[in-house]
Design an enzyme around this catalytic site. Sequence first.
Site, mmCIF file in Angstrom:
data_model
loop_
_atom_site.group_PDB
_atom_site.id
_atom_site.type_symbol
_atom_site.label_atom_id
_atom_site.label_comp_id
_atom_site.label_asym_id
_atom_site.label_seq_id
_atom_site.Cartn_x
_atom_site.Cartn_y
_atom_site.Cartn_z
ATOM 1 N N HIS A 23 0.736 -1.454 0.339
ATOM 2 C CA HIS A 23 0.454 -0.317 -0.347
ATOM 3 C C HIS A 23 1.036 1.490 -0.221
ATOM 4 C CE1 HIS A 23 -3.850 -1.871 0.930
ATOM 5 N NE2 HIS A 23 -2.645 -3.154 1.008
ATOM 6 N N ASP A 57 3.608 9.558 -0.240
ATOM 7 C CA ASP A 57 2.979 9.068 -0.216
ATOM 8 C C ASP A 57 2.327 7.650 -0.923
ATOM 9 O OD1 ASP A 57 0.285 8.058 0.780
ATOM 10 O OD2 ASP A 57 -0.772 10.702 1.063
HETATM 11 C C1 GDG Z 1 -1.852 4.203 3.122
HETATM 12 C C2 GDG Z 1 -0.713 4.627 2.201
HETATM 13 C C3 GDG Z 1 -2.584 4.648 0.337
HETATM 14 C C4 GDG Z 1 -8.250 10.586 7.598
HETATM 15 N N1 GDG Z 1 -9.443 10.940 8.855
HETATM 16 C C5 GDG Z 1 -10.146 10.403 8.964
HETATM 17 C C6 GDG Z 1 -10.781 9.662 8.345
HETATM 18 N N2 GDG Z 1 -9.400 9.155 7.631
HETATM 19 C C7 GDG Z 1 -9.992 8.104 5.912
HETATM 20 C C8 GDG Z 1 -10.277 9.175 5.019
HETATM 21 C C9 GDG Z 1 -9.188 7.862 3.930
HETATM 22 C C10 GDG Z 1 -7.890 7.231 4.943
HETATM 23 O O1 GDG Z 1 -9.023 8.003 6.173
HETATM 24 C C11 GDG Z 1 -6.205 7.896 4.400
HETATM 25 O O2 GDG Z 1 -6.278 7.023 3.769
HETATM 26 P P1 GDG Z 1 -4.776 7.839 2.941
HETATM 27 O O3 GDG Z 1 -4.758 6.601 1.910
HETATM 28 O O4 GDG Z 1 -5.079 8.549 2.006
HETATM 29 O O5 GDG Z 1 -3.900 7.358 4.075
HETATM 30 P P2 GDG Z 1 -2.738 6.367 4.952
HETATM 31 O O6 GDG Z 1 -4.086 6.367 6.482
HETATM 32 O O7 GDG Z 1 -1.260 6.364 5.768
HETATM 33 O O8 GDG Z 1 -3.072 4.621 3.860
HETATM 34 C C12 GDG Z 1 -2.005 5.708 1.677
HETATM 35 C C13 GDG Z 1 -3.293 4.013 1.770
HETATM 36 O O9 GDG Z 1 -2.827 3.332 2.636
HETATM 37 C C14 GDG Z 1 -4.251 3.069 1.160
HETATM 38 O O10 GDG Z 1 -3.457 1.899 0.130
HETATM 39 O O11 GDG Z 1 -3.354 5.289 -0.568
HETATM 40 O O12 GDG Z 1 -0.966 5.674 0.828
HETATM 41 O O13 GDG Z 1 -0.237 5.349 3.440
HETATM 42 O O14 GDG Z 1 -9.711 7.153 3.475
HETATM 43 O O15 GDG Z 1 -11.040 9.107 4.745
HETATM 44 N N3 GDG Z 1 -11.531 9.114 8.228
HETATM 45 C C15 GDG Z 1 -12.722 9.872 9.512
HETATM 46 N N4 GDG Z 1 -12.536 10.861 9.834
HETATM 47 C C16 GDG Z 1 -11.086 11.097 10.483
HETATM 48 O O16 GDG Z 1 -11.137 11.922 10.964
HETATM 49 N N5 GDG Z 1 -14.207 9.079 9.646
#
Ligand code: GDG
Length: 497
Positions: A185, A393
Amino acid sequence: MLHAGSRARINSPAPSPKASGARTTRGPASLTVIANRLPVHRVSTASGHRWESSAGGLVTAMAPVLRKVKGAWVGWAGGTTKIRPFHHEGVSIRPVGVNREEVEKFYNGMSNRTLWPLYHDAIRTPDFQRSWWEKYVEVNQRFAKAAAKASPRGSLAWVHDYHLQLVPQMLREMRPDLRIGFFLHIPFPPEELFEWLPWRSQILRGLLGADVVGFQTYKAAQNFSRLCRSLTEADGTDTDLHYAGRRIRCGSFPISIDFDWFDRRAKHPQTRAKALELRAKLGARRKVMLSVDRLDYTKGVLRRLQAYEELLEQGYVHAEDSVFVQIATPSRETVSDYAALRDEVEQAVGRINGRFSQPGRVAVQYFRRNLTRDDLIAYYVAADVMLVTPLRDGMNLVAKEYIACRPDNDGVLVLSEFAGAAHELTRALLVNPRDQTSFVETIRAALRMPTDAARMRMAFLRARVKRHDVFNWSEEFLAALRHGRHEPRPRSSHAHA
Ligand code: GDG
């Protein structure tokens, strides 16, 4: 996406109709998912506890497939108490125990203080400790054993993420009858960085145990193939390796979101009302800029605040006419780099607000908490400009969620070149977050973009994410795993929106 603490309180979104249909369920083979975290979390009740589905792209994508094939999910429940296997919504849940010392060395140490920073361009200096590596090997062995036990003969096993890179090889030794896939990921680093790792060839051999090794970008797949050819006996091309008498496919499988679910939630009258209420509270006529990140040093929160501070300093924006909302989800707070980052971010927010806020008009609205999914969507709907500017990222799902929440094709996305998503979302305003001059200019351009131009860009972005949603992602990966074929997507072929 499998990090403890980031989304633990969120209820799983009801899957969109696509999720329950035939799109993801071709083929007879049963499937075992092996991931650091289970797809459920424990919720206390008056009479004890119950298990609830956790939110997140991986759970949303895999749950319907697993239900259909009566599959299993092997993972850690997050605590240190022993939990027996159970069934949850048609999926066999196989908890793997991790004790306190292992949480410290396998999870906080090797996973989050060695591999995480190393794989993210060494933004923080990775720490290499032999005792962490030893626990990493032991815990990976335990996951592999649990997967071997859970998987029917001739079935598919899909291993996820950087915590479990040794599992494919370990599992193959125990169960040569399985077809094994691995998906990373996060980014896979270039040779110059990966070579720092004292256990570099063990990790590569661990991954080479899979039949298909998937990455978020073509570049990551290329880094991996080249390293295998230089540090192991593997030979072949960037997408097709030969090792130990087997053929291993490598490629990019950019992860996505359940577009239709976000689109529907964003259109819902309740969400619209909530977004209007937010706008009224923030100041109805102010331009609203938004960022949503786990509080992680890879996400570039400080650089973004500095760019915003310069916009205020230069008089390009004023607290009366605009506001920057930073939602920062607490993450890995027991790791010292994360605690230090939190202090720095909070100092910067305090400094900017001290200098530029006006009575009743705060320049930066900062929330360090987990929002409910509905509240988060209301912010996406309320924001005129979304700033997604990580220093590095794997993909970044927030960028795709914002796009899915703009059914009227309005809103502007400013996106870092260093997010995997930038390879697909080329109609966003792309920015190098380390180049403050162009960063400031790009935010100004986003704020001043004519409505027609913004709508055209957003329509392209939405078409791309709708077409390539999370169901499409899992279907493509599983097709490659079942049939041993994958049409690689070179950068140019998935760069158009
Ligand atoms: C890893 C990789 C890759 C965030 N704050 C809240 C909340 N979120 C949710 C968002 C989104 C998720 O968390 C974050 O996903 P990301 O992809 O932006 O980042 P990572 O957590 O670092 O994920 C990344 C991912 O894996 C998938 O393969 O894209 O590059 O680092 O879904 O919506 N959700 C809620 N409250 C919050 O305050 N409900």
